[in-house]
Design a protein around this motif. Structure first.
Motif, short mmCIF file in Angstrom:
data_model
loop_
_atom_site.label_atom_id
_atom_site.label_comp_id
_atom_site.label_asym_id
_atom_site.label_seq_id
_atom_site.Cartn_x
_atom_site.Cartn_y
_atom_site.Cartn_z
N VAL A 41 -10.65 7.37 -5.21
CA VAL A 41 -9.50 6.81 -4.49
C VAL A 41 -8.16 7.15 -5.14
O VAL A 41 -7.15 7.30 -4.45
CB VAL A 41 -9.59 5.27 -4.32
CG1 VAL A 41 -10.63 4.89 -3.30
CG2 VAL A 41 -9.86 4.58 -5.65
N LEU A 42 -8.15 7.27 -6.49
CA LEU A 42 -6.89 7.59 -7.16
C LEU A 42 -6.45 9.01 -6.80
O LEU A 42 -5.29 9.25 -6.46
CB LEU A 42 -7.04 7.45 -8.68
CG LEU A 42 -7.07 6.02 -9.22
CD1 LEU A 42 -7.42 6.03 -10.71
CD2 LEU A 42 -5.74 5.32 -8.99
N ALA A 43 -7.39 9.95 -6.87
CA ALA A 43 -7.06 11.34 -6.52
C ALA A 43 -6.66 11.44 -5.05
O ALA A 43 -5.72 12.16 -4.70
CB ALA A 43 -8.25 12.26 -6.82
N HIS A 44 -7.36 10.71 -4.17
CA HIS A 44 -7.05 10.78 -2.74
C HIS A 44 -5.66 10.22 -2.43
O HIS A 44 -4.91 10.79 -1.63
CB HIS A 44 -8.09 10.01 -1.92
CG HIS A 44 -9.44 10.65 -1.95
ND1 HIS A 44 -10.51 10.20 -1.20
CD2 HIS A 44 -9.90 11.73 -2.63
CE1 HIS A 44 -11.56 10.96 -1.43
NE2 HIS A 44 -11.22 11.89 -2.30
N LEU A 100 -4.76 1.46 -9.23
CA LEU A 100 -6.09 1.13 -8.72
C LEU A 100 -6.14 -0.37 -8.46
O LEU A 100 -5.66 -1.15 -9.27
CB LEU A 100 -7.14 1.51 -9.77
CG LEU A 100 -8.59 1.19 -9.37
CD1 LEU A 100 -9.08 2.23 -8.37
CD2 LEU A 100 -9.49 1.18 -10.61
N ILE A 101 -6.74 -0.76 -7.33
CA ILE A 101 -6.83 -2.18 -6.97
C ILE A 101 -8.29 -2.60 -6.95
O ILE A 101 -9.08 -2.05 -6.16
CB ILE A 101 -6.18 -2.46 -5.60
CG1 ILE A 101 -4.73 -1.97 -5.62
CG2 ILE A 101 -6.24 -3.94 -5.27
CD1 ILE A 101 -4.09 -1.92 -4.24
N GLY A 102 -8.65 -3.53 -7.83
CA GLY A 102 -10.02 -4.00 -7.90
C GLY A 102 -10.22 -4.87 -9.12
O GLY A 102 -9.44 -4.79 -10.08
N GLU A 103 -11.25 -5.70 -9.09
CA GLU A 103 -11.53 -6.58 -10.23
C GLU A 103 -12.19 -5.81 -11.37
O GLU A 103 -11.98 -6.10 -12.54
CB GLU A 103 -12.44 -7.72 -9.80
CG GLU A 103 -11.95 -8.52 -8.60
CD GLU A 103 -10.68 -9.33 -8.87
OE1 GLU A 103 -10.53 -9.80 -10.01
OE2 GLU A 103 -9.86 -9.47 -7.95
N ARG A 130 -2.29 2.99 -13.47
CA ARG A 130 -2.35 1.55 -13.76
C ARG A 130 -3.39 0.90 -12.88
O ARG A 130 -3.95 1.54 -12.00
CB ARG A 130 -0.97 0.92 -13.51
CG ARG A 130 0.07 1.47 -14.46
CD ARG A 130 1.43 0.87 -14.23
NE ARG A 130 2.02 1.34 -12.99
CZ ARG A 130 2.73 0.57 -12.17
NH1 ARG A 130 2.90 -0.71 -12.43
NH2 ARG A 130 3.28 1.07 -11.08
N ALA A 131 -3.63 -0.39 -13.10
CA ALA A 131 -4.61 -1.11 -12.28
C ALA A 131 -4.15 -2.55 -12.10
O ALA A 131 -3.40 -3.09 -12.92
CB ALA A 131 -5.98 -1.10 -12.94
N THR A 132 -4.58 -3.12 -11.00
CA THR A 132 -4.29 -4.53 -10.75
C THR A 132 -5.47 -5.17 -10.04
O THR A 132 -6.34 -4.46 -9.51
CB THR A 132 -3.00 -4.70 -9.92
OG1 THR A 132 -2.61 -6.08 -9.91
CG2 THR A 132 -3.20 -4.24 -8.48
N ARG A 142 -13.63 -9.12 -3.71
CA ARG A 142 -15.06 -9.44 -3.61
C ARG A 142 -15.93 -8.33 -4.19
O ARG A 142 -17.16 -8.43 -4.18
CB ARG A 142 -15.44 -9.67 -2.14
CG ARG A 142 -14.83 -10.93 -1.53
CD ARG A 142 -15.40 -11.22 -0.15
NE ARG A 142 -15.08 -10.16 0.81
CZ ARG A 142 -13.99 -10.13 1.59
NH1 ARG A 142 -13.11 -11.11 1.52
NH2 ARG A 142 -13.77 -9.13 2.43
N GLY A 143 -15.30 -7.26 -4.65
CA GLY A 143 -16.06 -6.16 -5.26
C GLY A 143 -16.76 -5.29 -4.23
O GLY A 143 -17.71 -4.57 -4.56
N GLU A 144 -16.34 -5.34 -2.98
CA GLU A 144 -16.95 -4.51 -1.94
C GLU A 144 -16.42 -3.09 -1.95
O GLU A 144 -17.05 -2.18 -1.40
CB GLU A 144 -16.69 -5.14 -0.56
CG GLU A 144 -17.36 -6.49 -0.38
CD GLU A 144 -16.85 -7.24 0.83
OE1 GLU A 144 -17.19 -8.43 0.96
OE2 GLU A 144 -16.10 -6.66 1.64
N GLY A 145 -15.27 -2.90 -2.55
CA GLY A 145 -14.68 -1.57 -2.60
C GLY A 145 -13.51 -1.53 -3.56
O GLY A 145 -13.16 -2.55 -4.16
N LEU A 146 -12.96 -0.33 -3.71
CA LEU A 146 -11.76 -0.14 -4.53
C LEU A 146 -10.70 0.51 -3.66
O LEU A 146 -11.01 1.28 -2.75
CB LEU A 146 -12.05 0.75 -5.74
CG LEU A 146 -13.03 0.20 -6.78
CD1 LEU A 146 -13.34 1.27 -7.83
CD2 LEU A 146 -12.44 -1.05 -7.45
N ALA A 147 -9.45 0.18 -3.94
CA ALA A 147 -8.33 0.79 -3.22
C ALA A 147 -7.36 1.36 -4.24
O ALA A 147 -7.43 1.07 -5.44
CB ALA A 147 -7.64 -0.26 -2.35
N ALA A 148 -6.47 2.21 -3.76
CA ALA A 148 -5.45 2.78 -4.64
C ALA A 148 -4.18 3.07 -3.85
O ALA A 148 -4.24 3.40 -2.66
CB ALA A 148 -5.97 4.08 -5.28
#
Ligand code: MG
Length: 157
Positions: A41-44, A100-103, A130-132, A142-148
């Protein structure tokens, strides 16, 4: 001075039995990002940010998901190719920033390696990673996916 800014957003589902690749770096994690390519997701998000800044369309038009050539592709290669086209259109990267967005997973141990990989694909330009988290809200919480999300600044070469 001629400069342009672009934004990119992406999200993929986390699935078991898939290797996790973020920022071109393989993570030791129990799930990975499902996708036509390696799901990075980061590269995309960065592909769309540099394409957007150069006015060159989006990742789906450059690398169609029904094109077998991109099945299992390294997203770093897609980023390299997108940036080659951005260069060809007369632009070079000033800097890019991505979040990156995710737990999970924690990115800190791999941050510098991701910055190096992404920067190399972007002609050596400065890339920050970075990440949040979202305080457990939504599909990332909920840990179903990651976003960026990513932004890129280009200048006339
Ligand atoms: Mg994607």
């Amino acid at each position: 001075m001629s400069i342009r800014v672009g934004i990119g957003v992406d999200a993929h589902a986390l699935e078991r039995g898939v290797p996790l690749v973020l920022g071109g770096v393989r993570f030791d994690f129990d799930r990975g990002l499902a996708g036509h390519s390696d799901g990075d997701v980061l590269a995309h998000a960065l592909v769309d940010a540099v394409l957007g800044a150069a006015g060159l369309g989006d990742i789906g038009s450059l690398f169609p998901s029904d094109d077998a050539r991109y099945h299992g592709a390294s997203s770093l290669d897609l980023l390299r190719e997108a940036y080659r086209q951005v260069n060809e259109a007369g632009w070079t990267l000033v800097n890019a920033d991505c979040i990156l967005i995710g737990e999970q997973p924690r990115i800190a141990p791999h941050r510098e390696e991701m910055r190096r990989c992404l920067s190399e694909a972007l002609g050596g330009g400065e890339v920050n990673v970075r990440a949040t988290t979202t305080d457990h809200l939504g599909f990332t919480g909920r840990g179903e996916g990651l976003a960026a999300h990513a932004v890129a600044l280009l200048e006339r070469a």
